[in-house]
Write a protein that holds these residues in place. Structure first.
Motif, mmCIF file in Angstrom:
data_model
loop_
_atom_site.group_PDB
_atom_site.id
_atom_site.type_symbol
_atom_site.label_atom_id
_atom_site.label_comp_id
_atom_site.label_asym_id
_atom_site.label_seq_id
_atom_site.Cartn_x
_atom_site.Cartn_y
_atom_site.Cartn_z
ATOM 1 N N LYS A 189 -16.599 32.822 -26.848
ATOM 2 C CA LYS A 189 -15.752 31.640 -27.468
ATOM 3 C C LYS A 189 -14.868 32.081 -28.625
ATOM 4 N N ARG A 238 -15.708 22.274 -13.868
ATOM 5 C CA ARG A 238 -17.053 22.622 -14.166
ATOM 6 C C ARG A 238 -18.057 22.656 -13.526
ATOM 7 N N HIS A 244 -15.727 28.086 -20.520
ATOM 8 C CA HIS A 244 -16.290 26.601 -20.889
ATOM 9 C C HIS A 244 -15.713 26.552 -22.386
ATOM 10 N N ASP A 291 -13.770 23.091 -22.977
ATOM 11 C CA ASP A 291 -13.887 21.980 -23.934
ATOM 12 C C ASP A 291 -12.703 21.721 -24.781
ATOM 13 N N TRP A 292 -11.824 22.714 -24.847
ATOM 14 C CA TRP A 292 -10.676 22.613 -25.915
ATOM 15 C C TRP A 292 -9.706 21.784 -25.049
ATOM 16 N N GLU A 312 -9.996 19.570 -22.597
ATOM 17 C CA GLU A 312 -10.304 18.192 -21.975
ATOM 18 C C GLU A 312 -9.857 17.195 -23.549
ATOM 19 N N ASN A 313 -9.736 17.720 -24.447
ATOM 20 C CA ASN A 313 -9.703 16.946 -25.533
ATOM 21 C C ASN A 313 -8.299 17.063 -26.256
#
Length: 246
Positions: free
Chosen positions: A167, A199, A221, A225-226, A228-229
């Protein structure tokens, strides 16, 4: 992966990765790029596979950095091109008359599996990321998702060989990605739909067409996470972007 074939002294052309999959004497090229890389790619791939043994070309979409040298590939090999059905009648414009006849296979919107000896390459829907008809390619044997423009970073070719594994690696690289994704991805809605799909897939590596690649679930992931927002594309446009300024 061939990541350093774009030779442009004026630094006017974006870096691009090309991918060769070899399975028991047959080959497939993913996003083989345009005239800038054709000669260098033919030479580089020869140590792994003579181009005469190339069976498929896979194009994520229709841009010239993806398939601009199509005429040369079809002239010098017997391979066929797989591309979205939306672009199957447009990409012959890269070719001399009749060169593409019977050799362009249109991928349906839902995608399709393509057999390559002892593996299967899946055309995975990625529409509007960024092209209207857009596909990524998943190798079921290596568990690599060749993700096209998703995950792309604008970096020098020398920086690409070191993958992102954590990450922290991803966030250190984010400044080379965010501007590209905000402009080239059409909307947050399609980013979310795509992230939901990925996913559910069994992926060990995610390798984009530009820049560094992702190894392992932590880095992949972190990107999901980044993205999708992310507000991007038409989410960011207002009437100010559509004014006549004559």
């Amino acid at each position: 992966m061939f990541n350093d074939l774009v030779k442009d002294a004026g630094d006017h052309a974006v870096q691009a990765n090309q991918f060769l999959i070899v399975s028991d004497g047959e080959g497939a090229l993913i996003d083989p790029s345009g005239h800038l890389t054709y000669n260098s790619l033919v030479l580089a791939m020869h140590k792994y596979l003579p181009k005469q043994q190339l069976k498929y070309l896979f194009a994520s979409h229709q841009d010239p950095d993806i398939i601009g040298a199509l005429d040369k590939w079809l002239f010098s090999t017997e391979c066929n091109l797989y591309v979205s059905k939306l672009w199957s009648r447009f990409v012959p414009h890269f070719c001399n008359l009749n060169r593409a006849d019977g050799r362009i296979i249109g991928i349906p919107d839902e995608g399709m599996p393509i057999r390559l000896r002892d593996t299967t390459i899946h055309a995975v829907p990625a529409h509007f990321l960024h092209a209207e008809g857009n596909f990524q390619f998943y190798d079921s044997k290596s568990k690599i998702l060749f993700s096209g423009d998703m995950g792309a970073s604008m970096v020098d070719a020398n920086d690409i060989q070191k993958p992102m594994r954590t990450k922290e690696d991803f966030f250190q690289e984010l400044h080379t990605m965010s501007g590209f994704h905000k402009r080239y991805m059409v909307s947050n809605k399609v980013c979310r739909l795509w992230a939901n799909m990925v996913r559910e897939m069994d992926i060990d590596m995610m390798v984009p067409q530009h820049g560094r690649y992702f190894v392992g679930k932590e880095a992949i992931h972190a990107f999901l996470d980044w993205i999708e927002n992310l507000q991007c594309g038409i989410d960011l446009f207002t009437q100010e972007h559509y004014r006549f300024r004559g």
